[in-house]
Each structure stands twice: as C-alpha cells, then as structure tokens.
Design an enzyme around this catalytic site. Structure first.
Site, PDB file in Angstrom:
ATOM      1  N   ASN A   1      51.647  34.604  24.503  1.00  0.00           N
ATOM      2  CA  ASN A   1      50.003  33.970  26.044  1.00  0.00           C
ATOM      3  C   ASN A   1      49.270  33.731  25.621  1.00  0.00           C
ATOM      4  O   ASN A   1      48.850  34.578  24.319  1.00  0.00           O
ATOM      5  CB  ASN A   1      50.332  35.641  27.158  1.00  0.00           C
ATOM      6  N   GLY A   2      49.007  32.158  25.521  1.00  0.00           N
ATOM      7  CA  GLY A   2      47.684  32.223  24.810  1.00  0.00           C
ATOM      8  C   GLY A   2      48.122  30.300  24.580  1.00  0.00           C
ATOM      9  O   GLY A   2      48.540  29.200  24.595  1.00  0.00           O
TER      10      GLY A   2
ATOM     11  N   GLY B   1      51.452  32.853  36.165  1.00  0.00           N
ATOM     12  CA  GLY B   1      52.309  31.780  35.565  1.00  0.00           C
ATOM     13  C   GLY B   1      53.286  31.648  37.014  1.00  0.00           C
ATOM     14  O   GLY B   1      53.645  32.187  37.289  1.00  0.00           O
TER      15      GLY B   1
ATOM     16  N   THR C   1      41.002  37.294  45.267  1.00  0.00           N
ATOM     17  CA  THR C   1      40.377  37.464  44.240  1.00  0.00           C
ATOM     18  C   THR C   1      39.141  38.325  44.378  1.00  0.00           C
ATOM     19  O   THR C   1      38.840  39.061  43.576  1.00  0.00           O
ATOM     20  CB  THR C   1      40.265  36.584  42.916  1.00  0.00           C
TER      21      THR C   1
ATOM     22  N   CYS D   1      49.459  33.602  30.866  1.00  0.00           N
ATOM     23  CA  CYS D   1      50.944  33.473  31.496  1.00  0.00           C
ATOM     24  C   CYS D   1      50.888  34.744  31.072  1.00  0.00           C
ATOM     25  O   CYS D   1      50.379  35.335  30.662  1.00  0.00           O
ATOM     26  CB  CYS D   1      51.835  32.912  30.114  1.00  0.00           C
TER      27      CYS D   1
ATOM     28  N   TYR E   1      39.069  36.930  37.418  1.00  0.00           N
ATOM     29  CA  TYR E   1      40.125  36.251  38.432  1.00  0.00           C
ATOM     30  C   TYR E   1      41.336  36.397  37.823  1.00  0.00           C
ATOM     31  O   TYR E   1      42.458  37.102  38.542  1.00  0.00           O
ATOM     32  CB  TYR E   1      39.747  34.584  38.281  1.00  0.00           C
TER      33      TYR E   1
ATOM     34  N   ASP F   1      33.369  33.788  45.607  1.00  0.00           N
ATOM     35  CA  ASP F   1      34.772  33.360  45.456  1.00  0.00           C
ATOM     36  C   ASP F   1      33.917  34.634  43.966  1.00  0.00           C
ATOM     37  O   ASP F   1      33.292  34.941  43.251  1.00  0.00           O
ATOM     38  CB  ASP F   1      34.520  32.157  44.964  1.00  0.00           C
ATOM     39  N   ASP F   2      35.325  33.907  43.622  1.00  0.00           N
ATOM     40  CA  ASP F   2      35.939  34.906  41.893  1.00  0.00           C
ATOM     41  C   ASP F   2      34.572  34.720  40.692  1.00  0.00           C
ATOM     42  O   ASP F   2      33.978  34.290  40.126  1.00  0.00           O
ATOM     43  CB  ASP F   2      37.226  35.131  41.626  1.00  0.00           C
TER      44      ASP F   2
END
Length: 499
Positions: free
Chosen positions: A107-108, A28, A324, A2, A276, A386-387
C-alpha cells in the site's frame, strides 16, 4: 491508497483474507487479489481481477485458493493504466520465483520508481513487466537476498536485505509478503507514512488439527484494525516506522525496528487516514478514528463560533455530506447547539466518488449518489460539513443541489485544513492544478464552489484533534518527509494514464 491484509497460521487463511478485504473495501475499489502458500503441498495459488472484492472472489474462485499463509490486496490506483484491460497486468499480489519464491502486496507509492526501474535494468539486467511500483520493490528485495551468493535463509539476511531496500526505495509504503517454506513477513516505510497493524489469536481445536506446523497461533497484519477485530484477532500493535517483522514456519516472531532510529528518521503518519480513508471503527497509532473525527467537529465548531456570535453567519441546520463527515457534523451540532439534519440522502450502491479514477466518473457519481430533501432545506441557512475539500468536484455539485432545493444561504465547513499541495505517497492528487485551494484564498475557494462562506479546521485544530505532532501534512503545508521529484512523478502518472 490501498488495503492490504495477510494471515499466517490457519488453514483458512485465504477465507480470512477475503473477509478482511471486504472490510478494507473502502480503501480501494479498482481490483482485488489473493495469493496463498500451502506449507503441506508447497504450492502457491493466486487469483486477482478488476472489480470489487465480492465480484472478484465468488465461492468457486476462493475454493481454488488455499494455504496456511495468504496475502490480499484491494486496489486504489494512483499511477498506472486506468482501463480494465490495461490495468490487469498491474494488479497485486505479485511474485518472483527466485530466490525461494516470494509473493508480496503493498500500500503506497514509490516516488523514485522510474529511477529504480532504470537501475534494475542497467545493474542487474532485470526487466519489469508492469507499471506497478510493487514489482520494483519485489525485484529489489530478491536481488538484495542474492547479493551474498548464499542461498541459505535467515532473518539476519532478510532484515539486511529489507534495510537495503529502505536505502533504495523512497516513498510511503507498507508491505506484506510470503517466502515459500520460510514464513510470513511485514514491513513499514521508515517514516511510517502508510499504516500497518499486527494482530494474533489462538487457533480453534479444529484449526489445530489441520494446521501443518501446529504452533497454535495465527497472525494477521492489516492496513486497519477493523479487519483484525472482525476476524477475532487481538491487536498486538502498529508496526513502528521502518520496522521489519518475520514469522517463520515454527511460529517464531523476529523483529527489527532500529532502522529509523539509527538513521534519525522522524515518524510521519498520513493525516488523511484520520480525516478520510480509515474506517471509523479502526484505530491508528492507538488513536480512535471515530474519536478523532468527533474532535474535528468540536474544534472546528469552536473556531467557527465567533462568526456565529458576531452574526456574520446564521446557520439553521448542520448537514453532513455522507459518509465520512457524519461523526464530525454530530459533534459540531452538539458543540454549537444547532440542529443536526441528514437531508442529503445517499444511494448506498454508488462507490466512493473521491477514489474513482477520472474526473468525469467522479462528476457522474456525485449526481447519482446523493439527493436532497427540499422540504427540510427550503428557506434555511445550511451549514454543510465535509471531511475535506480536495478537487472541489463533489462540493460544488452538492452546494448547487442544496441551492436548487431552496436553501437561503449555504456554508461549507471542512474538517481538514486547505489542501494546497500534491500528495506523492499514495493518495491520488499529485497535480497541484487539480486542487481547488491551490494558490487561492478562502473567499476565492468559496466563490468557485458557490458557497457563501467556507471554513477550514486549522492545522492546530487538526493536530490537537488527533493528539499527535507526528503527522505527514505535506498536502497542507508542503513539507515533504521524503524527497520527491514532483515533475517526473506527475509526468509518469500522466503518461501511464494515457497509455
């Protein structure tokens, strides 16, 4: 994963948090919320809802939220109900009224959430109303602050309470909060898995006139530096793993950062932030995200060069899968001397498909968000960059799209090593069966995705690109810095999604 941001010291804190959340929107898209405390009126104000930041906070909503301390959150749900109505009860910020009045965002993920929930009920008779692990953290902190039966507040008491929380809660988490009439706080999990950066700036003359305590400085803590930069804050530093910061109503800054060193807990920043999640403008642990991604492309190109020299592959163009991977693809093109072409055109109004909340929604988003320029693809050997390749949903659809546009051969290059293990610390792939590389060789992955060849950056290349060994790479190597019961975590996630 987040986005969190908190501002203390300016009467425009809620406006700054709202702007900061827009800069963290990529972290998010499910929901957003802001909690403010006004030191003059001594009142909290709170608003949160599902949707993008711009939808949740129009001018009228933001007008009702004011104060000199504000914390905000933009949600990417990894555990908990996924439907809009069921999810509303799980939104952040969250509050408890006793002791003092505390509001928090985080966040987590807390991997032992169920055990904490059980312990809170059995030992303190506290009942949790949501499935959000922040509520457990909030109740543990409030209970720890009450443990001495002393309602006087001090930093010593606060840091002792947070260190006790570190002993109890296991996982990756960064937390911001406010204690009514006391101040603003921030802390980071003992391994530093989830990011948190502190900034400061001097107030304008207009702000000084309105600022209740008039200490002349505003502080901001954020998941990323891009929000700090936009809001005009000088980056002070990343919080250390296990660090606790408290800024009181006079502007005095208190810090304790000895928890991790005393307990010999190694730093383990999430490598997926560099690959990312983070905005390329941001810095993490003094490392430029943009610079790291340039390095990803350079090192991956060097690892692939022998395949080109031997004639095993003959790419005509290098094509980024937006957004990304663009920086790494440019670097690959420069290193290999192969033309760079943007032939996958993105619909800018479609959300990031990786962080959508169901497999079906991710499939639909891929179909809507990209179109291929057939005239530039037909008859060519295309190296897609791609990332990362996680579930493979996006990769397979894009490879099919490029083949349908007339490509001769399609190669896929990933700037992240194969993701073969679940994440339990805030990224939404805790089930190994969802991972396309789990239990498979690289040729097997390429066949599943429909690519002629697949190339992954090596773990050595990843570490060299970032310039650090202090990384959480559990999703790559299966070495988890925090013990977690994978079975119970996966069951918890599934049960909540079916609720």
């Amino acid at each position: 994963m987040c986005g969190v941001i908190g501002v203390f010291g300016t009467p425009y804190s809620s406006q700054e948090v709202q702007q900061g959340l827009q800069l963290l929107q990529h972290r998010g898209q499910d929901a957003a919320g802001i909690l403010s405390f006004n030191s003059q009126s001594k009142n909290f104000s709170l608003y949160k809802d599902v949707g993008l930041v711009s939808k949740v906070f129009d001018e009228s909503k933001l007008y009702g939220i004011s104060g000199d301390i504000s914390i905000g959150h933009t949600r990417y749900a990894t555990v908990g109900p996924k439907t809009a109505l069921d999810a509303k009860r799980d939104l952040q910020p969250m509050m408890v009224n006793y002791p003092f009045g505390i509001g928090m965002v985080h966040n987590g993920n807390i991997v032992n959430y169920y055990q904490l929930k059980k312990d809170l009920k059995e030992t303190t008779n506290r009942i949790l109303f949501t499935q959000n692990d922040l509520e457990a953290l909030l109740n543990i902190l409030s209970q720890n602050l009450l443990a001495t039966n002393d309602l006087n507040f001090s930093f010593d008491k606060f840091q002792s309470s947070v260190k006790s929380l570190f002993d109890q809660a296991k996982g990756g988490f960064s937390v911001l909060g406010v204690v009514a009439e006391k101040g603003f706080f921030a802390f980071r999990d003992p391994h530093g898995i989830r990011p948190l950066i502190l900034g400061r700036r001097r107030l304008t003359d207009e702000e000084k006139k309105q600022q209740p305590n008039n200490f002349g400085i505003s502080y901001c803590a954020s998941s990323e530096t891009n929000a700090l930069n936009f809001l005009g804050y000088e980056v002070v530093r990343d919080l250390s793993p296990g660090e606790i910061i408290f800024i009181d109503h006079t502007g005095e800054v208190y810090s304790s950062s000895n928890y991790s060193t005393q307990n010999k807990i190694p730093a383990k920043t999430c490598m997926f932030e560099y690959v990312y999640f983070s905005n390329p403008e941001s810095k993490l642990e003094n490392v430029s995200i943009y610079g790291a991604r340039l390095n990803f492309g350079k090192h991956l190109a060097e690892e692939i060069r022998s395949k080109i020299d031997s004639g095993a592959i003959k790419p005509d163009i290098i094509v980024p899968i937006p957004e990304t991977s663009r920086v790494a693809a440019i670097s690959m093109s420069e290193t290999l001397g192969i033309p760079y072409r943007e032939v996958l055109i993105k619909n800018r109004y479609i959300q990031r498909s990786f962080i959508l909340n169901t497999q079906e929604s991710r499939k639909r988003a891929v179909q809507l968000k990209l179109t291929a320029i057939a005239s530039e693809i037909k008859g060519k050997n295309v190296m897609l960059v791609d990332d990362s390749v996680v579930r493979g949903t996006t990769s397979k659809k894009i490879i099919d799209m490029v083949r349908e546009a007339g490509a001769n051969e399609v190669y896929l290059a990933s700037t992240c090593p194969p993701i073969r293990h679940p994440c339990f610390y805030g990224v939404d792939f805790p089930d190994p069966n969802e991972l396309v590389a789990h239990g498979k060789t690289e040729p097997e992955v390429a066949k599943m995705l429909g690519a002629d060849h697949i190339f992954y950056l090596t773990t050595e290349g990843l570490k060299k690109s970032i310039g650090s060994e202090k990384l959480c790479m559990a999703c790559i190597d299966g070495k988890y810095p925090v013990d977690c019961n994978t079975k119970s975590f996966s069951e918890m996630r599934q049960a909540h999604r079916e609720a």
